[in-house]
Design a protein around this motif. Structure first.
Motif, PDB file in Angstrom:
ATOM      1  N   LEU A   9     -23.942   7.032 -24.067  1.00 19.85           N
ATOM      2  CA  LEU A   9     -23.782   5.579 -24.061  1.00 19.85           C
ATOM      3  C   LEU A   9     -25.131   4.897 -23.829  1.00 19.85           C
ATOM      4  O   LEU A   9     -25.502   3.957 -24.551  1.00 19.85           O
ATOM      5  CB  LEU A   9     -22.777   5.169 -22.978  1.00 19.85           C
ATOM      6  N   GLU A  12     -27.320   5.186 -26.935  1.00 25.43           N
ATOM      7  CA  GLU A  12     -26.892   4.244 -27.985  1.00 25.43           C
ATOM      8  C   GLU A  12     -27.353   2.823 -27.660  1.00 25.43           C
ATOM      9  O   GLU A  12     -27.845   2.111 -28.529  1.00 25.43           O
ATOM     10  CB  GLU A  12     -25.370   4.271 -28.150  1.00 25.43           C
ATOM     11  N   LEU A  13     -27.216   2.416 -26.392  1.00 31.75           N
ATOM     12  CA  LEU A  13     -27.610   1.064 -26.006  1.00 31.75           C
ATOM     13  C   LEU A  13     -29.113   0.872 -26.070  1.00 31.75           C
ATOM     14  O   LEU A  13     -29.582  -0.229 -26.358  1.00 31.75           O
ATOM     15  CB  LEU A  13     -27.083   0.740 -24.604  1.00 31.75           C
ATOM     16  N   LEU A  19     -24.605  -3.461 -29.692  1.00 30.20           N
ATOM     17  CA  LEU A  19     -23.383  -2.770 -30.089  1.00 30.20           C
ATOM     18  C   LEU A  19     -22.211  -3.257 -29.247  1.00 30.20           C
ATOM     19  O   LEU A  19     -22.318  -3.396 -28.026  1.00 30.20           O
ATOM     20  CB  LEU A  19     -23.540  -1.257 -29.921  1.00 30.20           C
ATOM     21  N   SER A  21     -18.246  -3.017 -27.721  1.00 33.85           N
ATOM     22  CA  SER A  21     -17.438  -1.928 -27.151  1.00 33.85           C
ATOM     23  C   SER A  21     -16.709  -1.180 -28.246  1.00 33.85           C
ATOM     24  O   SER A  21     -16.544   0.038 -28.165  1.00 33.85           O
ATOM     25  CB  SER A  21     -16.456  -2.474 -26.123  1.00 33.85           C
ATOM     26  N   ASP A  23     -17.789  -0.767 -31.418  1.00 35.45           N
ATOM     27  CA  ASP A  23     -18.787   0.081 -32.073  1.00 35.45           C
ATOM     28  C   ASP A  23     -19.065   1.326 -31.235  1.00 35.45           C
ATOM     29  O   ASP A  23     -19.109   2.447 -31.757  1.00 35.45           O
ATOM     30  CB  ASP A  23     -20.117  -0.670 -32.263  1.00 35.45           C
ATOM     31  N   LEU A  24     -19.266   1.115 -29.947  1.00 39.51           N
ATOM     32  CA  LEU A  24     -19.565   2.234 -29.058  1.00 39.51           C
ATOM     33  C   LEU A  24     -18.380   3.182 -28.927  1.00 39.51           C
ATOM     34  O   LEU A  24     -18.571   4.393 -28.852  1.00 39.51           O
ATOM     35  CB  LEU A  24     -19.978   1.711 -27.676  1.00 39.51           C
ATOM     36  N   SER A  25     -17.186   2.641 -28.923  1.00 33.00           N
ATOM     37  CA  SER A  25     -16.001   3.503 -28.795  1.00 33.00           C
ATOM     38  C   SER A  25     -15.895   4.454 -29.978  1.00 33.00           C
ATOM     39  O   SER A  25     -15.534   5.625 -29.809  1.00 33.00           O
ATOM     40  CB  SER A  25     -14.731   2.664 -28.658  1.00 33.00           C
ATOM     41  N   ARG A  27     -18.439   5.576 -31.765  1.00 28.60           N
ATOM     42  CA  ARG A  27     -19.542   6.536 -31.680  1.00 28.60           C
ATOM     43  C   ARG A  27     -19.320   7.571 -30.577  1.00 28.60           C
ATOM     44  O   ARG A  27     -19.787   8.700 -30.685  1.00 28.60           O
ATOM     45  CB  ARG A  27     -20.866   5.813 -31.450  1.00 28.60           C
ATOM     46  N   VAL A  35     -15.159   2.415 -22.680  1.00 17.59           N
ATOM     47  CA  VAL A  35     -16.582   2.138 -22.894  1.00 17.59           C
ATOM     48  C   VAL A  35     -17.008   0.941 -22.054  1.00 17.59           C
ATOM     49  O   VAL A  35     -18.054   0.956 -21.397  1.00 17.59           O
ATOM     50  CB  VAL A  35     -16.881   1.897 -24.391  1.00 17.59           C
ATOM     51  N   ARG A  39     -19.813   0.976 -19.156  1.00 15.64           N
ATOM     52  CA  ARG A  39     -20.975   0.091 -19.283  1.00 15.64           C
ATOM     53  C   ARG A  39     -21.117  -0.789 -18.036  1.00 15.64           C
ATOM     54  O   ARG A  39     -22.212  -0.937 -17.501  1.00 15.64           O
ATOM     55  CB  ARG A  39     -20.820  -0.755 -20.542  1.00 15.64           C
TER      56      ARG A  39
END
Length: 151
Positions: A9, A12-13, A19, A21, A23-25, A27, A35, A39
């Motif tokens: 995480l 990615e950030l 991004l 949540s 998008d991150l979920s 990935r 997520v 975060r």
């Protein structure tokens, strides 16, 4: 403690702090709410200190980047606090570190031109009563941009 998902995480950030949540979920193969909670925890624990945009210094008219080493005449808490205040008031100085070795401080500086760098060094830094010596290195070309932290 952070686990491997937290590390992914954070990675990615660092690449793209915009991004969502969702998008991150996708990935990280987690739900958006998981997520979001991770975060928030990383922010609350201080691992994520903030978010910002990377700007192009040259396109903003800051054509000169330099590293400036500063050697002090006197050491101690009071001279260090005075110098720290001076540095904090100079917008051209974007980063500052204390060092071991001959130089006491290393400053990262962005200026519009060489005349502005000259003014900063001579009228600000060398004018400070506890500064003994200043040495600057002008960046010719930055071939590796500031990178994310290795996680």
């Amino acid at each position: 403690m952070i686990d491997h998902i937290d590390k992914r995480l954070l990675a990615e950030l660092q690449q793209n702090a915009q991004l969502t949540s969702q998008d991150l979920s996708e990935r990280l193969n987690l739900s958006p709410s998981q997520v979001g909670r991770r975060r928030q925890r990383l922010e609350a624990e201080g691992l994520i200190r903030g978010y910002g945009a990377r700007l192009d210094a040259a396109r903003l008219g800051l054509a000169v980047q330099a590293f400036v080493q500063v050697q002090m005449q006197r050491h101690g808490a009071e001279p260090a606090q005075q110098f720290s205040r001076l540095v904090s008031l100079q917008p051209e100085i974007t980063s500052a570190w204390t060092l071991t070795g001959e130089a006491d401080y290393l400053l990262r500086v962005y200026c519009a031109d060489l005349a502005a760098l000259h003014r900063l060094i001579h009228d600000v830094l060398l004018a400070h009563p506890t500064v003994a010596r200043v040495q600057s290195q002008i960046v010719m070309h930055q071939f590796k941009q500031d990178a994310p932290l290795p996680i």
